[in-house]
Design an enzyme around this catalytic site. Structure first.
Site, PDB file in Angstrom:
ATOM      1  N   THR A 651      -6.030  23.779  20.247  1.00 53.27           N
ATOM      2  CA  THR A 651      -7.452  23.573  20.537  1.00 53.27           C
ATOM      3  C   THR A 651      -7.623  22.161  21.097  1.00 53.27           C
ATOM      4  OG1 THR A 651      -8.025  22.501  18.435  1.00 53.27           O
ATOM      5  CG2 THR A 651      -7.968  24.910  18.453  1.00 53.27           C
ATOM      6  N   LYS A 675      -5.458  16.086  22.208  1.00 50.44           N
ATOM      7  CA  LYS A 675      -5.393  14.613  22.273  1.00 50.44           C
ATOM      8  C   LYS A 675      -6.245  13.929  21.218  1.00 50.44           C
ATOM      9  CE  LYS A 675      -6.396  15.119  26.792  1.00 50.44           C
ATOM     10  NZ  LYS A 675      -5.813  16.377  27.213  1.00 50.44           N
ATOM     11  N   GLU A 702       4.033  16.037  22.791  1.00 56.89           N
ATOM     12  CA  GLU A 702       4.427  15.788  24.182  1.00 56.89           C
ATOM     13  C   GLU A 702       3.383  16.294  25.172  1.00 56.89           C
ATOM     14  OE1 GLU A 702       5.778  14.200  26.735  1.00 56.89           O
ATOM     15  OE2 GLU A 702       7.783  14.387  25.874  1.00 56.89           O
ATOM     16  N   ALA A 707       1.128  17.385  30.412  1.00 55.31           N
ATOM     17  CA  ALA A 707       1.474  18.785  30.066  1.00 55.31           C
ATOM     18  C   ALA A 707       2.955  18.890  29.703  1.00 55.31           C
ATOM     19  CB  ALA A 707       1.098  19.726  31.200  1.00 55.31           C
ATOM     20  N   LEU A 709       5.542  17.737  31.269  1.00 49.82           N
ATOM     21  CA  LEU A 709       6.442  16.677  31.759  1.00 49.82           C
ATOM     22  C   LEU A 709       6.906  15.801  30.590  1.00 49.82           C
ATOM     23  CD1 LEU A 709       4.507  15.431  34.926  1.00 49.82           C
ATOM     24  CD2 LEU A 709       6.462  16.990  34.834  1.00 49.82           C
ATOM     25  N   GLU A 763     -12.408  21.443  34.807  1.00 53.31           N
ATOM     26  CA  GLU A 763     -13.099  21.986  33.644  1.00 53.31           C
ATOM     27  C   GLU A 763     -14.324  22.731  34.179  1.00 53.31           C
ATOM     28  OE1 GLU A 763     -12.210  21.716  30.394  1.00 53.31           O
ATOM     29  OE2 GLU A 763     -10.367  20.755  31.101  1.00 53.31           O
ATOM     30  N   ASP A 774     -10.870  11.819  29.873  1.00 47.54           N
ATOM     31  CA  ASP A 774      -9.624  12.498  29.534  1.00 47.54           C
ATOM     32  C   ASP A 774      -8.418  11.618  29.893  1.00 47.54           C
ATOM     33  OD1 ASP A 774      -8.444  15.028  28.639  1.00 47.54           O
ATOM     34  OD2 ASP A 774      -7.565  15.002  30.660  1.00 47.54           O
ATOM     35  N   LYS A 778      -5.405   9.724  27.506  1.00 50.08           N
ATOM     36  CA  LYS A 778      -3.947   9.710  27.736  1.00 50.08           C
ATOM     37  C   LYS A 778      -3.432   8.273  27.778  1.00 50.08           C
ATOM     38  CE  LYS A 778      -4.169  14.133  30.055  1.00 50.08           C
ATOM     39  NZ  LYS A 778      -4.254  14.868  31.307  1.00 50.08           N
ATOM     40  N   GLY A 895      -2.208  22.944  33.851  1.00 46.77           N
ATOM     41  CA  GLY A 895      -2.046  24.408  33.970  1.00 46.77           C
ATOM     42  C   GLY A 895      -1.494  24.972  32.685  1.00 46.77           C
TER      43      GLY A 895
END
Ligand code: ADP
Ligand code: ASP
Ligand code: MG
Length: 918
Positions: A651, A675, A702, A707, A709, A763, A774, A778, A895
C-alpha cells in the site's frame, strides 16, 4: 470375592484336557484389593499347571525346528523347581493404545490384526479405551472434592463399556462380561464413596480405581478374538508385573519376581494368544499399582523383554515417530529407524508417542520396537533398534533425527560468587531438590561455577525454591549466594540424534536457526553423550522455535509464510509473479514461499494452508472476511507451521507503515515499496532502523526508490564496503522523466502532461507527480540511508504545479487550466536550449553539506541525464571511489511489473539471509 476351591479344580481340569479356559474361569479369579494376595498365591499351590505348560511348549518347539532353524529360542531355567519356560522368537508382542481400542469397531479391527499375525505366540497389551483413564482420574477428583456428580460419572463409564460389549459379544460371553463389569462398578462405587467420605484418595486407592479401563478392554478383546475362533486368554497383569516405586511418578520393574510370576501364570493359562492389561501392576506386597500415565507402552516392553519376544509392535494413531510432534509441526517427517538412545531421548523430552521407560527393558535383549499406525496399515512405521553401523544410507541422514519439547517447565538459577570452587555446592543443591521429590529435567552449569541453573516442572518449582532458600539460608545471608531465582513459563526444546556427536557445527546451526527466528535462549545443556542438545526458551516461543529448528534441519527449503497487504495494482502483480515463479524457486533454489493471507482495506483472506495463487482473486471474493490488520498479522505469524514470516506492504498507507515497528519487534520481517515509514518522522525512522539492526528481523524496501532498480542495495554496498558518499543525484520519477524526455521541439508542456496521463504514467491527479513530494520522499530515503538526519520538511521542493492551480479541486479542471501556464514552461525550456542544455527534474542528496533538494535542473546535452528515453530513472552516485565518473544506475523506474519485481527480489534476498543456498 475370594478365590474358591472350585475355581482351582476347574482350572486344573481345563489344563489337563488341554482345552481353552472359559472366560468364567478368568472372572472367577478376578481380584479386588482385599483378596489380591490370596488370588496370587494360587499358582504357588499347584505344580501340576507348570508341568502341563512345559509339555505344551515342548511340543511346539519340536514343531518349530522343522519350520525355521534360524529362530532363536532360549530355555530359561529360573524357578527353584526347575520349571522351564520357552521364551524367544516365537513370541510377538503387540501393544494397542487407547485410540486403537476406542470403539467397538476399532476393537474388532484390533482382533483382526491379532488373528492375522502368524507368530506362534502372541501377547497383546491393551490400553483402556481412549479417554477412559481420564474419566477414571476424574472420578477420583470428583469424589475427593465431594462432588456428588461422581456417581453419574461412574454410570457413564459403565454405560460406555456396556454398549461397547453389546456391540462386540453375545450370549454367555456377554453375560459374564457384564456381570464382571457390574461387580467392578459396584466395587468402584464403594471405594469412591470411601474417598468421598475421607475427602482424600491415597495413591494406591487411585491406582486401583484408574486401572479398570485396561481390565475391561483386555477382557472384551479376548472375547472377540476367541469368538473369531482363536484360542485366547486374558491376563490381569497385576498378577504378573511386580514393580517398586522409584521417585516421583515412576516405578521400577522387579524382573526376577515378575518372570517368576509370569511362569506361574503360564502354567495356569497355557494359551498361544494372550491379551494382557497395560498400565497396571502390583507392588511386591500385592497392592495394585500402575506404571503411571501412558504406561502401557512400558508394560508391553517389560513383557516383551520377559518373553524375549522377537519384536514389540506399538500400535497407535500416527504413522510412526515423526521428526517432531506432528500436531505442532505439519512438515514433520516419519523416521524410518531410530536407535534405542534416540528413541529414549525423544520420548524423555516430550514425544509422547512412546513412554520414555519403554526402551530400557527391550534394549537389554536387543528386541526391536516397531511403531505402527492402526489406521494406516500401508505405512511401514518406525523401527527402534540397535543402529546398523557404517551403512551408506545412514551417512546421508541429517545429524539431528528429531525434536521434542516439554512445556510447563521453570528454571531455577542459584547464583553467587561464593559458589566457585567450593566442593559440594552442586550436591547440596540437588540434595535439597531431591528432598522435595522434584524431578530435574536438565542441568546447566557455567564453567566459572558462578551459577547452577536447572529446569524442573513448573508444578514443583515453588517447593524447590523454598527448599533451596532454606538449605542455603546462611549462604544467602552471608552473600556467598546472591540469589535463588525462578524463571517461570519456560519450555524445553531438545534436538536428538546419535550422529550429532560426530558432526561438527550442529549446535551452531541450531542456535543460528533460533536466532533467525528471533528466539531468546535462556539456558543450554549438551550432555557428553551428545545424543541431545537441550535449550530452555520462553513458553510462548516454543512452537515457533520448534518449527524454526525443524525447518532448518528438515526442510531443506527456506520456507517463508507471507502476508500480502494491498492487492492493488502492484500487490496483484506481485501475487501473479509469485504464482508463476513458485515452482522454479522450490525446485531449483530450495525456496518455499507460501502466501498465507491477503488483505485489502475492506476484505481479507486467511488460510491455514498456502493460498492457491492461480485463483486468489476468486478466493478473496468467495472466502474473504472483514479486514482486520491485527488479526491478519496474528494469523500469518502464528497460526501455521512455518518458522519465518514476512509481511509485504504494497500500500502507500501511513497507517500500515506505522505497524512496522511492532511487526519487527515480534520477529516478523517486513518488505515494502511503501515510502511512508522511511520518509516519515525522523525519530520513528531511526527507531525502526535501530530495532532492525539489533534483531535478526529484516526490513527491506528496495522498491521505495527506483522501483526494481538496485538503488538502495547499491548505496548499502558502497557504504558497507567503506566508500564515502559525496552526492546522490537522480531522476527518481518515471512520470517526470517521461514528461521532460518528451518536452522537446515545439510541444507544449500541458500537451505532454496530458499524453503521460493518457498513457497511465501519472497518478490519477498529475499534480501528485508534478508537486515533487514523491521525489522528495525518495531523496529523504536515500539521504537517511547515507546517514543524514533530515526531516522531509528540510528538503526544499520546486513544485511544477503553478501556484494558482494548487487549490483546484478536481484533476480535470487542473488539466483544463494547465495550458494557461505553457508559455512560462516554454520560456524556461528556451533559455536552457539557448545554452545547449536540457531540462530535467531531479532530486539531490548533498552528503557533504548535509542537505537535499528537489528541483528542475539544466544539464548539458552530453550529460548522462540528457540521454534518457521513456520513463527511465537514472541515479548517479558520486563517492570517494567514484569521484571522477559517478556510479550510474539507469533503467525503467516505474510501473507495476518492475516495482513488483523489486519487491520480489527483496523477498529472495530475505530467503538468502535466512539461509537459502546462494
Ligand atoms: P496411544 O494412546 O496410542 O498410546 P499417544 O497419544 O500416547 O497414543 O501417542 C500418540 C501421539 O503422540 C500421536 O497422536 C502424536 O500426536 C503424539 N506425538 C508427539 N510427538 C510425536 C512424535 N515425535 N512422533 C509421533 N507422534 C508424536
Ligand atoms: N490408559 C493409561 C493412560 O491413559 C495408560 C496408557 O494408555 O498408556 O495413561
Ligand atoms: Mg501412549
Amino acid at each position: 470375592m475370594a478365590l474358591s476351591a472350585a475355581s482351582i479344580s476347574n482350572a486344573s481340569r481345563t489344563l489337563s484336557s488341554s482345552t481353552t479356559f472359559s472366560p468364567l474361569n478368568n472372572s472367577s479369579k478376578k481380584i479386588s484389593p482385599s483378596h489380591f494376595s490370596s488370588s496370587l498365591s494360587l499358582a504357588h499351590r499347584s505344580s501340576l499347571f507348570r508341568r502341563s505348560f512345559v509339555s505344551q511348549w515342548g511340543r511346539r518347539e519340536s514343531l518349530r525346528g522343522h519350520v525355521s532353524s534360524s529362530v532363536k529360542a532360549v530355555l530359561v531355567d529360573e524357578s527353584k523347581e526347575k520349571v522351564k519356560v520357552l521364551k524367544g522368537d516365537m513370541w510377538s508382542v503387540h501393544k494397542f493404545g487407547g485410540t486403537c481400542v476406542g470403539s467397538s469397531e476399532r476393537i474388532k479391527n484390533v482382533a483382526d490384526i491379532i488373528l492375522k499375525d502368524s507368530s506362534e505366540g502372541k501377547l497383546v497389551v491393551v490400553s483402556a479405551m481412549s479417554k477412559v483413564t481420564d474419566m477414571m482420574y476424574d472420578l477420583i477428583n470428583k469424589a475427593q472434592s465431594r462432588d456428588d456428580s461422581y456417581l453419574s460419572a461412574v454410570d457413564a463409564v459403565f454405560e460406555k463399556h456396556r454398549l461397547t460389549a453389546m456391540d462386540l459379544i453375545d450370549g454367555d460371553d456377554l453375560a459374564s462380561f457384564l456381570s464382571r463389569l457390574h461387580h467392578d462398578i459396584n466395587n468402584l462405587k464403594a471405594m469412591l464413596r470411601a474417598i468421598y467420605i475421607a475427602g482424600h484418595a491415597t495413591e494406591s486407592f487411585s491406582d486401583f480405581v484408574v486401572g479398570h479401563g485396561e481390565l475391561w478392554t483386555a477382557q472384551m478383546l479376548s472375547y472377540v478374538v476367541r469368538k473369531n475362533g482363536q484360542d485366547c486368554e486374558w491376563m490381569d497383569t497385576r498378577e504378573v508385573l511386580i514393580v517398586n516405586p522409584s521417585g516421583s511418578h515412576q516405578v521400577d520393574p522387579d524382573f526376577v519376581e515378575s518372570e517368576k510370576r509370569l511362569e506361574e501364570w503360564f502354567s495356569r493359562h497355557p494359551s498361544k494368544t494372550i491379551v494382557a492389561t497395560g498400565f497396571i501392576a502390583s507392588t511386591p506386597q500385592n497392592i495394585p499399582t500402575t506404571l503411571k500415565r501412558d504406561g502401557s507402552d512400558f508394560s508391553a516392553s517389560i513383557i516383551g523383554a520377559m518373553l524375549r519376544a522377537h519384536q514389540v509392535t506399538i500400535w497407535t494413531d500416527v504413522d510412526g515417530i515423526y521428526s517432531a510432534d506432528p500436531r505442532k509441526v505439519s512438515e514433520a517427517v516419519i523416521l524410518r529407524t531410530l536407535s534405542y538412545q534416540e528413541a529414549w531421548e525423544m520420548s524423555y523430552f516430550g514425544a509422547n508417542v512412546l513412554h520414555p521407560r519403554t526402551i530400557l527393558p527391550v534394549m537389554r535383549h536387543d528386541i526391536p520396537i516397531m511403531i505402527r499406525n492402526i489406521f494406516n496399515l500401508s505405512a511401514p512405521g518406525t523401527m527402534i533398534c540397535r543402529p546398523a553401523e557404517n551403512e551408506d544410507g545412514q551417512k546421508l541422514e541429517s545429524p539431528v533425527k528429531g525434536f521434542a519439547t516439554i512445556d510447563n517447565v521453570a528454571l531455577v538459577n542459584v547464583e553467587g560468587t561464593g559458589m566457585a570452587g567450593v566442593p559440594g555446592t552442586a550436591s547440596a543443591i540437588f540434595g535439597a531438590v531431591k528432598d522435595v521429590g522434584a524431578n530435574v529435567i536438565m542441568i546447566s552449569q557455567a564453567s566459572s561455577e558462578h551459577s547452577v541453573c536447572f529446569a524442573v516442572p513448573e508444578s514443583e518449582v515453588t517447593a524447590v525454591a523454598e527448599a533451596l532458600k532454606s538449605r542455603f539460608h546462611e549462604a544467602l545471608n552471608a552473600g556467598r549466594i546472591s540469589q535463588v531465582a525462578v524463571i517461570h513459563n519456560c519450555s524445553i526444546l531438545a534436538a536428538v540424534g546419535q550422529k550429532m556427536a560426530s558432526t561438527p557445527g550442529v549446535s551452531a546451526t541450531l542456535f543460528n536457526a533460533l536466532a533467525k527466528a528471533n528466539i531468546n535462549v535462556r539456558a543450554i545443556a549438551q550432555g557428553c553423550s551428545e545424543y541431545n542438545i537441550t535449550v530452555v526458551i520462553k513458553r510462548e516461543d516454543c512452537i515457533r522455535a520448534l518449527r524454526a529448528v525443524h525447518s532448518r534441519f528438515y526442510l531443506s527449503k527456506t520456507t517463508i509464510a507471507m502476508g500480502i497487504i494491498g492487492p492493488g495494482l502492484i500487490g496483484a502483480t506481485l501475487l501473479d509473479q509469485l504464482r508463476d515463479q513458485a515452482a522454479v524457486l522450490k525446485e531449483d533454489f530450495n525456496i518455499d514461499l507460501r502466501v498465507m493471507g491477503i488483505t485489502g482495506s475492506r476484505a481479507m483472506l486467511l488460510s491455514d494452508v498456502e493460498i492457491d495463487l492461480s485463483n486468489w482473486r476468486e478466493l478473496v471474493k468467495d472466502k474473504g472476511e472483514v479486514a482486520d490488520l491485527e488479526k491478519f498479522t496474528q494469523h500469518v505469524h502464528v497460526n501455521h507451521f512455518i518458522p519465518n514470516t514476512v509481511l509485504v506492504d504494497c500500500t502507500a498507507d501511513s497507517s500500515v507503515a506505522s505497524c512496522y515497528h511492532d511487526w519487527l519487534r515480534r520477529g516478523i520481517h517486513v518488505i515494502t515499496p511503501n515510502k511512508k515509514a522511511n520518509s516519515g518522522p525522523l525519530d520513528q525512522y531511526l527507531k525502526l532502523r535501530a530495532l532492525q539492526r539489533q534483531s535478526y528481523t529484516h526490513y527491506f524496501y528496495e522498491a521505495t526508490v527506483g522501483a526494481g532498480l538496485p538503488i538502495v542495495s547499491t548505496l548499502r554496498g558502497l557504504l558497507e564496503t567503506g566508500d564515502k558518499i559525496l552526492r546522490i543525484e537522480g531522476i527518481f520519477s518515471g512520470t517526470l522523466s517521461y514528461i521532460f524526455n518528451n518536452f522537446i521541439g515545439t510541444r507544449s508542456f500541458s500537451d505532454v502532461v496530458a499524453e503521460a496521463k493518457q498513457a497511465g504514467y501519472t497518478e490519477p491527479d498529475p499534480r501528485d507527480d508534478l508537486s515533487g513530494t514523491d521525489v522528495a520522499r525518495k531523496v529523504i530515503i536515500l539521504a537517511r540511508e547515507s546517514g543524514l538526519k533530515l526531516e522531509l520538511s528540510d528538503i526544499p521542493v520546486q513544485s511544477l504545479v503553478p501556484q494558482p492551480l494548487r487549490a483546484i479541486a478536481s484533476a480535470e479542471e487542473f488539466m483544463q487550466q494547465l495550458p494557461k501556464f505553457d508559455n512560462e514552461m516554454a520560456r524556461v525550456r528556451q533559455e536552457a536550449e539557448d545554452a545547449g542544455d536540457v531540462l530535467r527534474y531531479v532530486g539531490v542528496v548533498d552528503a557533504v553539506s548535509e542537505e537535499g533538494r528537489v528541483e528542475l535542473q539544466r544539464y548539458k546535452k552530453d550529460h548522462p541525464f540528457a540521454q534518457l528515453s521513456g520513463s527511465d530513472n537514472i541515479i548517479a552516485f558520486t563517492t570517494t571511489r567514484y569521484k571522477e565518473q559517478p556510479l550510474i544506475v539507469r533503467g525503467p523506474g516505474a510501473g507495476a511489473q518492475v516495482t513488483a519485481g523489486g519487491i520480489f527480489s527483496d523477498i529472495l534476498r530475505l530467503a538468502s539471509y535466512l539461509g537459502a543456498p546462494s
